[in-house]
Design a protein around this motif. Structure first.
Motif, mmCIF file in Angstrom:
data_model
loop_
_atom_site.group_PDB
_atom_site.id
_atom_site.type_symbol
_atom_site.label_atom_id
_atom_site.label_comp_id
_atom_site.label_asym_id
_atom_site.label_seq_id
_atom_site.Cartn_x
_atom_site.Cartn_y
_atom_site.Cartn_z
ATOM 1 N N ILE A 7 0.870 -1.199 0.000
ATOM 2 C CA ILE A 7 0.000 0.000 0.000
ATOM 3 C C ILE A 7 0.891 1.228 0.000
ATOM 4 C CG2 ILE A 7 -1.964 1.172 1.045
ATOM 5 C CD1 ILE A 7 -2.561 -1.245 2.665
ATOM 6 N N ALA A 9 2.554 4.198 -3.119
ATOM 7 C CA ALA A 9 3.541 4.213 -4.212
ATOM 8 C C ALA A 9 4.427 5.440 -4.100
ATOM 9 C CB ALA A 9 2.843 4.162 -5.567
ATOM 10 N N SER A 34 -2.168 2.603 -4.475
ATOM 11 C CA SER A 34 -1.840 3.919 -3.926
ATOM 12 C C SER A 34 -2.994 4.880 -4.202
ATOM 13 C CB SER A 34 -0.525 4.430 -4.521
ATOM 14 O OG SER A 34 -0.021 5.507 -3.757
ATOM 15 N N GLU A 35 -2.709 6.176 -4.048
ATOM 16 C CA GLU A 35 -3.760 7.181 -4.271
ATOM 17 C C GLU A 35 -3.411 7.990 -5.520
ATOM 18 O OE1 GLU A 35 -4.944 8.285 0.304
ATOM 19 O OE2 GLU A 35 -2.970 8.880 -0.395
ATOM 20 N N VAL A 42 8.928 13.399 -3.692
ATOM 21 C CA VAL A 42 8.640 14.379 -2.630
ATOM 22 C C VAL A 42 9.843 15.294 -2.310
ATOM 23 C CG1 VAL A 42 7.974 14.588 -0.197
ATOM 24 C CG2 VAL A 42 6.846 12.919 -1.661
ATOM 25 N N ASN A 45 9.955 18.792 -3.852
ATOM 26 C CA ASN A 45 8.897 19.788 -3.667
ATOM 27 C C ASN A 45 9.422 21.186 -3.320
ATOM 28 O OD1 ASN A 45 6.775 18.146 -4.330
ATOM 29 N ND2 ASN A 45 6.324 17.551 -2.237
ATOM 30 N N GLY A 77 -6.697 3.830 -3.758
ATOM 31 C CA GLY A 77 -6.505 4.036 -2.323
ATOM 32 C C GLY A 77 -7.171 2.936 -1.505
ATOM 33 N N VAL A 78 -6.613 2.664 -0.334
ATOM 34 C CA VAL A 78 -7.190 1.670 0.575
ATOM 35 C C VAL A 78 -7.977 2.429 1.639
ATOM 36 C CG1 VAL A 78 -6.659 -0.052 2.350
ATOM 37 C CG2 VAL A 78 -5.398 -0.053 0.180
ATOM 38 N N CYS A 104 3.203 1.103 3.206
ATOM 39 C CA CYS A 104 4.199 2.148 2.915
ATOM 40 C C CYS A 104 3.449 3.454 2.652
ATOM 41 C CB CYS A 104 5.029 1.779 1.687
ATOM 42 S SG CYS A 104 5.933 0.244 1.848
ATOM 43 N N THR A 105 2.581 3.817 3.578
ATOM 44 C CA THR A 105 1.650 4.923 3.318
ATOM 45 C C THR A 105 2.186 6.288 3.718
ATOM 46 O OG1 THR A 105 0.580 4.169 5.338
ATOM 47 C CG2 THR A 105 -0.510 3.633 3.287
ATOM 48 N N GLY A 106 3.448 6.356 4.180
ATOM 49 C CA GLY A 106 4.036 7.667 4.482
ATOM 50 C C GLY A 106 3.247 8.421 5.538
ATOM 51 N N PRO A 107 3.358 9.752 5.542
ATOM 52 C CA PRO A 107 2.627 10.544 6.538
ATOM 53 C C PRO A 107 1.399 11.228 5.945
ATOM 54 C CG PRO A 107 4.393 11.845 5.606
ATOM 55 C CD PRO A 107 4.371 10.548 4.827
ATOM 56 N N PRO A 162 13.589 19.706 5.200
ATOM 57 C CA PRO A 162 13.030 20.511 4.115
ATOM 58 C C PRO A 162 12.832 21.983 4.487
ATOM 59 C CG PRO A 162 11.844 18.446 4.328
ATOM 60 C CD PRO A 162 12.772 18.508 5.488
ATOM 61 N N ALA A 267 -6.876 4.893 7.159
ATOM 62 C CA ALA A 267 -7.236 3.475 6.985
ATOM 63 C C ALA A 267 -6.291 2.574 7.786
ATOM 64 C CB ALA A 267 -7.182 3.108 5.503
ATOM 65 N N ALA A 298 7.148 -0.130 5.966
ATOM 66 C CA ALA A 298 8.433 0.495 5.629
ATOM 67 C C ALA A 298 8.214 1.972 5.333
ATOM 68 C CB ALA A 298 9.041 -0.201 4.405
#
Ligand SMILES: Cc1cc2nc3c(=O)[nH]c(=O)nc-3n(C[C@H](O)[C@H](O)[C@H](O)COP(=O)(O)OP(=O)(O)OC[C@H]3O[C@@H](n4cnc5c(N)ncnc54)[C@H](O)[C@@H]3O)c2cc1C
Length: 321
Positions: A7, A9, A34-35, A42, A45, A77-78, A104-107, A162, A267, A298
Motif C-alpha cells: 500500500i 507508491a 496507492s492514491e 517528494v 517539492n 486508495g485503501v 508504505c503509506t508515508g505521513p 526541508p 485506513a 516500511a
C-alpha cells in the motif's frame, strides 16, 4: 503461489515492490495500491515551491513502470483493512485479498493541530506537489510586493530538513532577484537548537547552521510552540528548558511556510492494535507487525522511538509520538 500487496507508491512502496519482484519466486503475485496515478518525488517539492522544477519534472505515471515489471497497480486508495480475513477495501468499493501486506503509506499532515496553519489557512506548505505549487504562487507575490518571511516547523513536526533547505534556497533566490534587503527572514522551530534536525544534531550541524543563518541575516527562534496564525501574523511562544513560556512573539509575514506534524493514514490508523496513538505502524526488528505477522511496514509510516528529551517533546526522526 502467494499474493503480496504493497500500500503506497511513494519512495518506500515503489522500492519495496521492485525488490520483492526481484527476490521472490516468479509465481508470487505482487500488486501496489496507492492514491492517484502518479509517483511524486517528494524531496523535490521545495524546488517546485520556488519555481525551479515543475510538476511534470518530478512526477511519473507509476502504473506504466510497475506494469513493465509485471506488478499490478491501482490508484483507488485503501479505505479499510480487515487483517483477520486479510482483505482490503478500496476507494471504489472493490475488495482485494492478500497473503502478505506491506504498508508504505508515508505521513498524512496534521495542520489541524495549529489553528490557521496550512494552505487551507494562512501558511504555505511544501509537503505535497499541490501545496508546493500554491507556495510558488505566494513566492511570486512576494517578489512583486516584498515583506517579512517566516519559515519553520510546527511543534510535533518530525521532518525538519526541508524547512532548512527551503529557507536557504529562498534566501539565495531573493538575493538573486535583488529584493533581499526588503525582506526580513525569521526561522521558527520546535527544535532545541537550529541544526538539531530531530536527530540530536548531525555532526556539527548546530554550528554550521548558526553560522549560515548569521551570514545570511536569518534570525531564529528555537523551542517554539506556535499557538496560531491569522492572516499575515504568526503567534509563537518560546519555551525555556523547563518547557515554560519564556517569551511571546508576534511575527508579521507576507509569506510563511511551516512543516506540520505528521500522523498516520486513516485506513491504517483505524486497524486495532496495529499502530501507536498517532497512527504509525508498530513493528519488530524485521519491520513486521507483532500483532499481525502477515503485515509489514516500511518508510515514514513506521513508528520509531524518540532519541532524547527536549523542552518541546520532538518526534524522531520521521514520526509523531
Ligand atoms: C518537502 C520534503 C522534502 C523531503 N526531502 C527529503 C530528502 O531530501 N531526503 C530524505 O531522505 N527524505 C526527505 N523527505 C522525507 C521523504 O518524504 C520521505 O523520505 C519519503 O517520501 C518517504 O517515503 P514513503 O514512501 O514512506 O512516504 P511517501 O513518499 O509519502 O509515500 C506514501 C504514499 O502512500 C500513499 N498513501 C497514503 N495513504 C494511503 C492509503 N490509505 N491507500 C493507498 N495509498 C496511500 C500516498 O498517497 C503516497 O503516494 C522529505 C519530505 C518532504 C515533505
Amino acid at each position: 503461489m502467494k499474493k503480496i500487496i504493497v500500500i503506497g507508491a511513494g519512495l518506500g512502496g515503489v522500492s519495496v515492490s521492485f525488490e520483492l519482484k526481484q527476490r521472490l519466486p516468479s509465481d508470487c503475485e505482487i500488486g501496489v495500491i496507492s492514491e492517484g496515478t502518479d509517483f511524486q518525488f517528494v524531496p523535490s517539492n521545495p524546488w517546485v515551491a520556488l519555481g525551479e522544477r515543475t510538476r511534470e519534472d518530478i512526477s511519473l505515471p507509476i502504473g506504466t513502470y510497475l506494469a513493465k515489471r509485471k506488478i499490478s497497480y491501482s490508484g483507488e486508495g485503501v479505505t479499510h483493512i480487515d487483517p483477520l480475513n486479510k482483505k482490503l477495501t478500496l476507494g471504489d468499493g472493490t475488495t482485494n485479498n492478500y497473503d502478505y501486506l506491506v504498508i508504505c503509506t508515508g505521513p498524512k499532515l496534521a495542520f489541524e493541530n495549529v489553528p490557521g496553519s496550512g494552505p487551507e489557512g494562512f501558511t504555505q506548505s511544501i509537503c505535497t506537489i499541490d501545496h508546493a505549487e500554491k507556495a510558488y504562487e505566494c513566492f511570486q507575490q512576494l517578489l512583486a510586493k516584498p515583506g517579512p518571511v517566516v519559515v519553520g516547523a510546527l511543534q510535533g513536526a518530525s521532518c525538519f530538513g526541508p524547512a532548512y533547505e527551503y529557507v536557504l534556497s529562498l534566501e539565495s533566490l531573493l538575493r538573486k532577484h535583488k529584493v533581499r534587503q526588503h525582506i526580513p527572514i525569521t526561522f521558527v522551530t520546535s527544535e532545541p537548537y537550529v541544526g538539531h534536525m530531530g536527530l540530536g544534531g548531525v555532526g556539527d550541524s548546530k554550528s554550521l547552521m548558526e553560522h549560515e543563518f548569521r551570514e545570511r541575516s536569518i534570525k531564529w527562534i528555537c523551542n517554539a510552540k506556535t499557538t496560531h496564525f491569522e492572516s499575515g501574523m504568526a503567534y509563537v511562544d518560546e519555551l525555556d528548558r523547563k518547557g515554560e513560556v519564556e517569551f511571546q512573539h508576534t511575527l508579521p509575514f507576507s509569506l510563511a511556510m511551516f512543516l506540520p506534524p505528521f500522523k498516520g493514514s486513516a485506513a491504517i490508523a483505524s486497524v486495532p492494535e496495529l499502530c501507536n496513538e498517532k497512527g504509525f505502524v508498530l513493528t519488530d526488528s524485521f519491520q513486521r507487525s507483532p500483532r499481525y505477522p502477515e503485515i509489514y511496514a516500511a518508510g515514514v509510516c513506521v513508528a520509531l522511538p524518540p532519541l532524547e528529551k527536549t523542552p518541546y517533546r520532538l518526534a524522531y526522526p520521521k514520526q509523531v509520538l
